[in-house]
Design a protein around this motif. Structure first.
Motif, PDB file in Angstrom:
ATOM      1  N   LEU A   1       0.644  -1.215   0.207  1.00 31.16           N
ATOM      2  CA  LEU A   1      -0.024  -0.018   0.017  1.00 31.16           C
ATOM      3  C   LEU A   1       0.726   1.277  -0.180  1.00 31.16           C
ATOM      4  CD1 LEU A   1      -2.800  -1.321   2.492  1.00 31.16           C
ATOM      5  CD2 LEU A   1      -3.101  -0.378  -0.025  1.00 31.16           C
ATOM      6  N   THR A   2       1.949   1.349   0.942  1.00 30.68           N
ATOM      7  CA  THR A   2       2.500   2.434   0.981  1.00 30.68           C
ATOM      8  C   THR A   2       3.522   2.662  -0.026  1.00 30.68           C
ATOM      9  OG1 THR A   2       2.737   1.987   3.368  1.00 30.68           O
ATOM     10  CG2 THR A   2       4.247   3.597   2.621  1.00 30.68           C
ATOM     11  N   SER A   3       4.103   1.636  -0.781  1.00 28.53           N
ATOM     12  CA  SER A   3       4.979   2.018  -2.031  1.00 28.53           C
ATOM     13  C   SER A   3       4.250   2.457  -3.173  1.00 28.53           C
ATOM     14  CB  SER A   3       5.621   0.382  -2.324  1.00 28.53           C
ATOM     15  OG  SER A   3       4.621  -0.422  -2.723  1.00 28.53           O
ATOM     16  N   MET A   4       2.607   2.061  -3.275  1.00 28.87           N
ATOM     17  CA  MET A   4       1.924   2.536  -4.208  1.00 28.87           C
ATOM     18  C   MET A   4       1.676   4.180  -3.983  1.00 28.87           C
ATOM     19  SD  MET A   4       0.918   0.062  -6.233  1.00 28.87           S
ATOM     20  CE  MET A   4       2.296  -1.191  -5.920  1.00 28.87           C
ATOM     21  N   GLY A   5       1.754   4.380  -2.739  1.00 31.16           N
ATOM     22  CA  GLY A   5       1.989   5.980  -2.308  1.00 31.16           C
ATOM     23  C   GLY A   5       3.208   6.567  -2.902  1.00 31.16           C
ATOM     24  N   GLY A   6       4.464   5.855  -2.714  1.00 28.55           N
ATOM     25  CA  GLY A   6       5.511   6.538  -3.072  1.00 28.55           C
ATOM     26  C   GLY A   6       5.484   6.609  -4.557  1.00 28.55           C
ATOM     27  N   ILE A   7       4.853   5.576  -5.316  1.00 30.20           N
ATOM     28  CA  ILE A   7       5.055   5.574  -6.646  1.00 30.20           C
ATOM     29  C   ILE A   7       4.398   6.947  -7.233  1.00 30.20           C
ATOM     30  CG2 ILE A   7       3.987   4.772  -8.788  1.00 30.20           C
ATOM     31  CD1 ILE A   7       4.864   1.862  -7.501  1.00 30.20           C
ATOM     32  N   PHE A   8       3.131   7.295  -6.733  1.00 33.56           N
ATOM     33  CA  PHE A   8       2.051   8.383  -7.129  1.00 33.56           C
ATOM     34  C   PHE A   8       3.298   9.728  -6.985  1.00 33.56           C
ATOM     35  CE2 PHE A   8      -1.790   5.835  -7.178  1.00 33.56           C
ATOM     36  CZ  PHE A   8      -2.378   6.828  -7.912  1.00 33.56           C
ATOM     37  N   ALA A   9       3.715   9.719  -5.773  1.00 39.77           N
ATOM     38  CA  ALA A   9       4.374  11.031  -5.703  1.00 39.77           C
ATOM     39  C   ALA A   9       5.617  11.342  -6.518  1.00 39.77           C
ATOM     40  CB  ALA A   9       5.020  11.250  -4.021  1.00 39.77           C
ATOM     41  N   GLU A  10       6.376   9.937  -6.605  1.00 33.94           N
ATOM     42  CA  GLU A  10       7.583  10.241  -7.375  1.00 33.94           C
ATOM     43  C   GLU A  10       7.469  10.122  -8.657  1.00 33.94           C
ATOM     44  OE1 GLU A  10      11.040   8.117  -5.793  1.00 33.94           O
ATOM     45  OE2 GLU A  10      10.684   9.300  -3.770  1.00 33.94           O
ATOM     46  N   ARG A  11       6.408   9.474  -9.199  1.00 33.75           N
ATOM     47  CA  ARG A  11       6.063   9.529 -10.625  1.00 33.75           C
ATOM     48  C   ARG A  11       5.877  10.886 -10.974  1.00 33.75           C
ATOM     49  NH1 ARG A  11       7.016   5.781 -14.757  1.00 33.75           N
ATOM     50  NH2 ARG A  11       7.196   3.982 -14.032  1.00 33.75           N
ATOM     51  N   SER A  12       5.239  11.891 -10.219  1.00 30.21           N
ATOM     52  CA  SER A  12       4.946  13.205 -10.480  1.00 30.21           C
ATOM     53  C   SER A  12       6.056  14.170 -10.314  1.00 30.21           C
ATOM     54  CB  SER A  12       3.713  13.661  -9.724  1.00 30.21           C
ATOM     55  OG  SER A  12       4.094  13.849  -8.487  1.00 30.21           O
TER      56      SER A  12
ATOM     57  N   LEU B   1      -3.289   4.360   4.474  1.00 33.01           N
ATOM     58  CA  LEU B   1      -3.873   2.858   4.400  1.00 33.01           C
ATOM     59  C   LEU B   1      -2.972   1.963   4.935  1.00 33.01           C
ATOM     60  CD1 LEU B   1      -5.801   2.977   1.067  1.00 33.01           C
ATOM     61  CD2 LEU B   1      -6.924   3.155   3.371  1.00 33.01           C
ATOM     62  N   GLY B   2      -1.613   2.217   4.439  1.00 34.32           N
ATOM     63  CA  GLY B   2      -0.797   1.308   4.819  1.00 34.32           C
ATOM     64  C   GLY B   2      -0.442   1.312   6.512  1.00 34.32           C
ATOM     65  N   GLY B   3      -0.401   2.438   6.939  1.00 35.71           N
ATOM     66  CA  GLY B   3      -0.394   2.570   8.448  1.00 35.71           C
ATOM     67  C   GLY B   3      -1.764   1.984   8.980  1.00 35.71           C
ATOM     68  N   ALA B   4      -2.918   1.960   8.627  1.00 38.69           N
ATOM     69  CA  ALA B   4      -4.067   1.445   9.046  1.00 38.69           C
ATOM     70  C   ALA B   4      -4.123   0.062   9.112  1.00 38.69           C
ATOM     71  CB  ALA B   4      -5.289   1.974   8.306  1.00 38.69           C
ATOM     72  N   TYR B   5      -3.483  -0.571   8.201  1.00 39.37           N
ATOM     73  CA  TYR B   5      -3.365  -1.769   8.175  1.00 39.37           C
ATOM     74  C   TYR B   5      -2.574  -2.488   9.442  1.00 39.37           C
ATOM     75  CZ  TYR B   5      -1.845  -6.650   7.144  1.00 39.37           C
ATOM     76  OH  TYR B   5      -1.547  -7.960   7.243  1.00 39.37           O
ATOM     77  N   LEU B   6      -1.632  -1.724  10.021  1.00 44.29           N
ATOM     78  CA  LEU B   6      -0.881  -2.081  11.039  1.00 44.29           C
ATOM     79  C   LEU B   6      -1.772  -1.927  12.171  1.00 44.29           C
ATOM     80  CD1 LEU B   6       2.391  -0.314  10.430  1.00 44.29           C
ATOM     81  CD2 LEU B   6       1.875  -2.865   9.975  1.00 44.29           C
ATOM     82  N   SER B   7      -2.672  -0.866  12.457  1.00 47.90           N
ATOM     83  CA  SER B   7      -3.412  -0.624  13.816  1.00 47.90           C
ATOM     84  C   SER B   7      -4.740  -1.237  13.649  1.00 47.90           C
ATOM     85  CB  SER B   7      -3.449   0.843  13.998  1.00 47.90           C
ATOM     86  OG  SER B   7      -4.164   1.402  13.150  1.00 47.90           O
ATOM     87  N   ILE B   8      -5.408  -1.458  12.684  1.00 47.87           N
ATOM     88  CA  ILE B   8      -6.845  -1.742  12.738  1.00 47.87           C
ATOM     89  C   ILE B   8      -7.094  -3.013  11.780  1.00 47.87           C
ATOM     90  CG2 ILE B   8      -7.806   0.394  13.520  1.00 47.87           C
ATOM     91  CD1 ILE B   8      -8.615   0.955  10.578  1.00 47.87           C
ATOM     92  N   ALA B   9      -5.925  -3.583  11.410  1.00 49.83           N
ATOM     93  CA  ALA B   9      -6.443  -4.843  10.517  1.00 49.83           C
ATOM     94  C   ALA B   9      -5.245  -5.907  10.995  1.00 49.83           C
ATOM     95  CB  ALA B   9      -5.853  -4.438   8.939  1.00 49.83           C
ATOM     96  N   HIS B  10      -3.947  -5.849  10.914  1.00 43.27           N
ATOM     97  CA  HIS B  10      -3.089  -6.562  11.254  1.00 43.27           C
ATOM     98  C   HIS B  10      -3.112  -6.778  12.682  1.00 43.27           C
ATOM     99  CE1 HIS B  10       0.338  -9.549  10.921  1.00 43.27           C
ATOM    100  NE2 HIS B  10       1.243  -8.661  11.903  1.00 43.27           N
TER     101      HIS B  10
END
Lengths: 347, 309
Positions: free
Chosen positions: B26-37, B211-220
């Protein structure tokens, strides 16, 4: 800024001051959120960090490692490099110093202590030379590599402190260093130690090196305009590697001071983000050795006062972390502070 | 030999690898968005942390983990907005802005945790997103035990990878975003709003990290802990680079790093210190950047603020 200029202009001094004020103002909002009086909270914070001998000693003690990491970041920056690997460099430096500090017994202090310090500097310098080399020879951006090497340093020292050099009973720490490798305490009960003297010497040496020597001139010339420097016969890659090595050696001293002067042993992940705070210190100090000193003292004061504020008011000590982040943002957003200052002048 | 292989590569390990890879995906998708721009985002770690905290907090007060997910998304987006304002409008060095965001996130989450719950360290337990079993896949031998039963966010992450790929490479908006990251001046000339594109990309980047963070606190898990992201934002950054700034590449790298994480305990039993396994993602990324295994080249305009003439 001009290449020759070694002192800061009035605007370069004013921007950081405005940034600190802005950060304290935004910090006041957080104090209001928890239902405390900002003026009272800040009074507690600063009176417990800047008033009285014990407070000042504590502040200087907390400033010491920040002077080193701040100088490290500023030094690399003068060569146009962004060293965000100070955190990793200080960990490997600390580990090398502690290994020398616990291993060689029977040496006089005049030999053992410098040996431990130099071992730390060498380790930090070598560690930082890797991203320097990769940048100089292959053009890989140093930012990513220094970040990656931070993590490699964490895990490497995690391994050493829990494996081969584990000396604690249950806790992940090494054995205590021998007294001959200790940086002596200056003003007990504070933990201020002779590391502050090394720090001040480092400030002077960095200043002289950068502005009074040929090597320093070359490093700054590469940072100022690499193309012009190369036309002038200055090697970009050699200076970049050298700048990273010196930067890493400076950063490692922060770890060395913490181990030989404060903790007396290597404790797993002992650093409260000293390397990252070095970025803030360098920015706030406008990448100038003297600016770095004042910025480090301010950050040392914030950290020292935070403990008292936490105890005496309802404001959690993490407020100062928020303030430090805000300072970075405001100092870096020069355009913002410039506009604010111009508006005031017009009004 | 075969026994060894089965010990390391089996359904239990692979399912764990997928779980550990999810926040990275999830977080790397976020990285892609920013860096691709064209905007470096090393603030992913901090954005994740704020997302993890807000997800927990929203779930705690509403009892609705789905609202927690939305909260995390919005909080991450807000952090993205801060990064955009700083680095796009005020032309703050993008690395500096990201660093400030990381430090801020570390401070503000502990500050609020202590103020709201009066605890240091860990939040109370909150309700978390459901674990689901996919009916048919569940029955397939080999595949079933690996993919059949997971937290719903694991599946969401996989779907998001496909969506990001389609967006980036099959839509005109994706093309615009990439052109802004490669050659902003040319993009501007043909009428693409460089500033707006970068703002949106960085906001989405923050939302994904949230979302990547949320996975840690309210999913995993079902609680927030101080610094619970523990460098995962940086591993996600590494996964993005190792995956050469492409969604499927980053997915593969995240799975590889997740796998390294999942086998480290078993390798420890063989006398290989877990710390050396934990170093693997970072070393691989450096090697990839140096060009030793298929050179990873960042978008051309990365890190440079755009000045309209």
């Amino acid at each position: 800024m001009k290449l020759e200029q070694s002192s800061l202009t009035s605007r370069e001094i004013l921007t950081p001051i405005v940034s600190v004020i802005l950060a304290l103002l935004v910090g006041a909002i957080f104090i209001l959120i928890v239902g405390e009086n900002p003026i009272e909270a800040y009074r507690v914070l600063f009176s417990n960090s800047l008033v009285g001998m014990d407070s000042i000693a504590a502040t200087l003690q907390r400033a010491t490692p920040l002077i080193f990491t701040g100088l490290a970041v500023a030094f690399a920056f003068r060569c146009g490099l962004f060293n965000i690997g100070a955190e990793g460099q200080l960990y490997v430096g600390a580990m090398a110093a502690v290994i020398v500090g616990i291993t060689f017994s029977g040496l006089p202090k005049v030999i053992h202590l410098p040996m431990a310090v130099l071992a730390g500097m060498a380790a930090g310098g070598i560690w930082a030379s890797v991203p320097g080399l990769l940048k100089a020879k292959l053009g890989v951006h140093e930012v990513i590599n220094t970040i990656m090497m931070n993590f490699i340093a964490y895990f490497l020292t995690d391994y050493l402190v829990t494996g081969p050099f584990h000396g604690g009973r249950w806790t992940p720490e090494t054995a205590r260093i021998l007294p001959t490798a200790e940086l002596s305490r200056l003003l007990p009960p504070s933990r201020l130690n002779t590391g502050i003297i090394i720090a001040i010497a480092a400030i002077i040496i960095v200043y002289i090196f950068l502005w009074r020597t040929r090597l320093g001139y070359e490093i700054r010339a590469v940072g100022f305009n690499p193309t012009a420097a190369e036309y002038g016969g200055i090697s970009i890659s050699r200076n970049m590697i050298m700048a990273m090595v010196f930067s890493g050696a400076l950063a490692s001293l922060a770890g060395v001071e913490q181990i030989l002067g404060v903790h007396g042993r290597f404790i797993q992940r002992f650093s409260p983000d000293l390397g990252f705070m070095g970025i803030a210190v360098a920015l706030l100090g406008k990448n100038h050795p003297v600016g770095v000193f004042f910025a480090a003292v301010l950050f040392g004061a914030l950290r020292t006062g935070a403990a008292a504020m936490d105890r005496l008011t309802d404001v959690p000590r993490e407020l100062v972390v928020i303030i430090q982040a805000l300072i970075i943002m405001f100092v870096a957003a020069e355009e913002l502070t410039r506009r604010l200052m111009q508006r005031r002048r017009r009004a | 030999m075969w026994d060894y292989l089965v010990y390391f590569v089996n359904a239990t390990v692979l399912a764990a690898a997928l779980r550990m890879a999810t926040p990275l995906i999830l977080t790397s998708m976020g990285g892609i968005f920013a860096e691709r721009s064209g905007v470096i985002n090393i603030g992913l770690e901090g954005m994740m942390l704020v997302g993890a905290f807000t997800g927990m907090l929203t779930s705690y007060f509403t009892g609705q983990p789905w609202l927690g997910l939305i909260g995390a998304l919005l909080a991450g987006a807000l952090m993205g907005l801060v990064h955009a304002v700083a680095s796009v409008t005020y032309k703050v060095n993008q690395v500096v802005s990201g660093t400030a965001i990381n430090i801020f996130a570390g401070g503000v989450t502990v500050f609020l945790l202590r103020w709201i719950f009066d605890v240091a360290g860990t939040s109370p337990a909150v309700s978390r997103l459901p674990v689901v079993t996919i009916p048919l896949i569940n029955r397939i031998p080999l595949i079933g035990p690996i993919f059949g039963t997971h937290n719903i966010m694991v599946y969401m992450a996989l779907i998001i990878v496909v969506l990001v790929h389609i967006f980036l490479f099959r839509t005109v908006w994706g093309l615009r975003l990439r052109s802004v990251g490669e050659h902003p001046k040319a993009a501007d000339t043909v009428g693409i709003n460089v500033f707006l594109t970068r703002y949106l990309a960085v906001i989405v980047s923050g939302a994904m990290a949230g979302l990547g963070g949320a996975y840690l606190s309210i999913a995993h898990l079902s609680r927030f802990g101080d610094q619970m992201t523990a460098g995962r934002g940086f591993i996600a950054l590494a996964a993005m680079i190792f995956g050469k700034w492409t969604p499927f590449g980053a997915l593969g790298a995240s799975l590889l790093f997740g796998f390294a994480n999942a086998v480290q305990m078993r390798l420890q039993e063989l006398g290989i210190p877990s710390q050396f396994v934990q170093m693997v993602p970072y070393i691989l990324t450096m090697v990839a950047l140096a060009g030793f295994i298929g050179r990873a080249t960042p978008p051309k305009a990365i890190g440079k603020p755009y000045e309209k003439e």
